[in-house]
Design a protein around this motif. Structure first.
Motif, PDB file in Angstrom:
ATOM      1  N   GLU A  59       0.839  -1.206   0.000  1.00  0.00           N
ATOM      2  CA  GLU A  59       0.000   0.000   0.000  1.00  0.00           C
ATOM      3  C   GLU A  59       0.874   1.255   0.000  1.00  0.00           C
ATOM      4  O   GLU A  59       0.595   2.223  -0.710  1.00  0.00           O
ATOM      5  CB  GLU A  59      -0.935  -0.016   1.207  1.00  0.00           C
ATOM      6  CG  GLU A  59      -1.982  -1.133   1.162  1.00  0.00           C
ATOM      7  CD  GLU A  59      -2.774  -1.255   2.450  1.00  0.00           C
ATOM      8  OE1 GLU A  59      -2.531  -0.448   3.378  1.00  0.00           O
ATOM      9  OE2 GLU A  59      -3.639  -2.150   2.539  1.00  0.00           O
ATOM     10  N   GLN A  60       1.941   1.232   0.778  1.00  0.00           N
ATOM     11  CA  GLN A  60       2.872   2.351   0.788  1.00  0.00           C
ATOM     12  C   GLN A  60       3.613   2.448  -0.543  1.00  0.00           C
ATOM     13  O   GLN A  60       3.851   3.541  -1.064  1.00  0.00           O
ATOM     14  CB  GLN A  60       3.872   2.208   1.939  1.00  0.00           C
ATOM     15  CG  GLN A  60       4.956   3.280   1.992  1.00  0.00           C
ATOM     16  CD  GLN A  60       4.389   4.677   2.217  1.00  0.00           C
ATOM     17  OE1 GLN A  60       3.418   4.834   2.942  1.00  0.00           O
ATOM     18  NE2 GLN A  60       4.991   5.678   1.580  1.00  0.00           N
ATOM     19  N   VAL A  61       3.968   1.311  -1.086  1.00  0.00           N
ATOM     20  CA  VAL A  61       4.641   1.281  -2.385  1.00  0.00           C
ATOM     21  C   VAL A  61       3.740   1.900  -3.451  1.00  0.00           C
ATOM     22  O   VAL A  61       4.201   2.669  -4.312  1.00  0.00           O
ATOM     23  CB  VAL A  61       5.026  -0.160  -2.758  1.00  0.00           C
ATOM     24  CG1 VAL A  61       5.534  -0.230  -4.190  1.00  0.00           C
ATOM     25  CG2 VAL A  61       6.078  -0.703  -1.797  1.00  0.00           C
ATOM     26  N   ALA A  62       2.465   1.576  -3.411  1.00  0.00           N
ATOM     27  CA  ALA A  62       1.516   2.116  -4.387  1.00  0.00           C
ATOM     28  C   ALA A  62       1.491   3.646  -4.340  1.00  0.00           C
ATOM     29  O   ALA A  62       1.437   4.316  -5.387  1.00  0.00           O
ATOM     30  CB  ALA A  62       0.125   1.555  -4.129  1.00  0.00           C
ATOM     31  N   GLN A  63       1.533   4.202  -3.139  1.00  0.00           N
ATOM     32  CA  GLN A  63       1.529   5.657  -2.998  1.00  0.00           C
ATOM     33  C   GLN A  63       2.808   6.263  -3.562  1.00  0.00           C
ATOM     34  O   GLN A  63       2.779   7.294  -4.247  1.00  0.00           O
ATOM     35  CB  GLN A  63       1.370   6.031  -1.523  1.00  0.00           C
ATOM     36  CG  GLN A  63       0.027   5.630  -0.930  1.00  0.00           C
ATOM     37  CD  GLN A  63      -0.063   5.951   0.559  1.00  0.00           C
ATOM     38  OE1 GLN A  63       0.714   6.747   1.095  1.00  0.00           O
ATOM     39  NE2 GLN A  63      -1.005   5.323   1.236  1.00  0.00           N
ATOM     40  N   GLU A  64       3.934   5.634  -3.293  1.00  0.00           N
ATOM     41  CA  GLU A  64       5.210   6.138  -3.804  1.00  0.00           C
ATOM     42  C   GLU A  64       5.264   6.050  -5.325  1.00  0.00           C
ATOM     43  O   GLU A  64       5.748   6.966  -6.002  1.00  0.00           O
ATOM     44  CB  GLU A  64       6.365   5.359  -3.188  1.00  0.00           C
ATOM     45  CG  GLU A  64       6.512   5.535  -1.684  1.00  0.00           C
ATOM     46  CD  GLU A  64       7.657   4.717  -1.123  1.00  0.00           C
ATOM     47  OE1 GLU A  64       8.773   4.812  -1.681  1.00  0.00           O
ATOM     48  OE2 GLU A  64       7.456   3.978  -0.147  1.00  0.00           O
ATOM     49  N   LEU A  65       4.769   4.953  -5.865  1.00  0.00           N
ATOM     50  CA  LEU A  65       4.800   4.777  -7.320  1.00  0.00           C
ATOM     51  C   LEU A  65       3.882   5.765  -8.026  1.00  0.00           C
ATOM     52  O   LEU A  65       4.184   6.201  -9.140  1.00  0.00           O
ATOM     53  CB  LEU A  65       4.398   3.343  -7.689  1.00  0.00           C
ATOM     54  CG  LEU A  65       5.396   2.236  -7.352  1.00  0.00           C
ATOM     55  CD1 LEU A  65       4.832   0.881  -7.753  1.00  0.00           C
ATOM     56  CD2 LEU A  65       6.744   2.470  -8.038  1.00  0.00           C
TER      57      LEU A  65
END
Length: 254
Positions: free
Chosen positions: A220-226
């Protein structure tokens, strides 16, 4: 024979595995087929959802694909020359000296090596070939790679098992008691959009262990960063997976 302990790291995300995991380059299978004198039978062990088995069927008259996970096998695509069986790699119903080629695609590191190699020697014909390969973290663009590496190396670090780390070391520490065959370097490329990459990251066994332990998904955090560096989700970047490949010949199968 009492079944050996089976670490079931992929049944839970079997559907994701079938949808998002990469396949392997056609050149790899053509190369492996060139190493065997006959092309009657190939055994693909730890087949997952059958990615390698289907490609081997282009070169071998019959392919037996085994996996201890019924959930994984439920996502396999039928093929007239491929037989899927729920069996462990260390013990199968294959006849002695029946196979020309044995393959383990991103699976060898999960096996009990001594028992598996004994089964390979039993099943392979004299002069038969064992090929095992795996892939590590893909590369896309420098910015995307940094996000993925942070997930892999930092966030998920406590959740990778020792078997996973055998891939990171290039299979260098895995015993391989066969006549080594020097092999070319292979890689696989596939265009991915942002959601494809996130789906792939969710197939990682460490991602699922993190989710079970922490109660939320680390991607979920990765999705925000991407989303910041990859604003158009439909835009594709080419992902490249480099393969680690070990190939050996069994000259004394008996």
């Amino acid at each position: 024979m009492i079944p050996l302990a089976f670490k079931d790291n992929f049944s839970r995300q079997a559907a994701l595995y079938a949808q998002f995991r990469p396949v392997y380059s056609p050149e790899l299978y053509a190369y492996l087929a060139s190493l065997t004198l006959a092309h009657e039978l190939a055994w693909d062990c730890g087949t997952g959802n059958g990615q390698a088995a289907l490609s081997l069927a282009q070169f071998y008259a019959r392919v037996v694909a085994t996996d201890p996970s019924p959930q994984q096998l439920s996502h396999c695509r039928p093929h007239e020359r491929v037989s899927y069986r729920v069996e462990q790699a260390e013990h199968t119903d294959l006849a002695a000296h029946s196979a020309d080629l044995v393959t383990a695609a991103t699976a060898l590191h999960w096996f009990h090596f001594e028992a598996f190699y004994a089964e390979v020697r039993r099943v392979l014909k004299p002069g038969g070939v064992l090929a095992a390969w795996a892939y590590g973290v893909p590369t896309l663009t420098p910015a995307v790679d940094a996000v993925v590496r942070r997930l892999h190396d930092v966030t998920l670090d406590p959740y990778w098992q020792p078997e996973n780390r055998l891939i990171d070391s290039g299979y260098a520490t895995i015993p391989f008691p066969f006549q080594h065959i020097p092999s070319p370097v292979f890689s696989y490329e596939k265009p991915l959009n942002r959601l494809d990459l996130l789906g792939y990251l969710n197939t990682w066994s460490a991602t699922q262990r993190f989710l079970s332990a922490e109660g939320y998904n680390p991607t979920e955090q990765v999705a925000q960063e991407l989303q910041v560096i990859w604003p158009d989700a439909a835009t594709q970047h080419v992902a490249t997976w480099k393969l680690v490949l070990k190939v050996g010949r069994v000259s004394d199968a008996r």
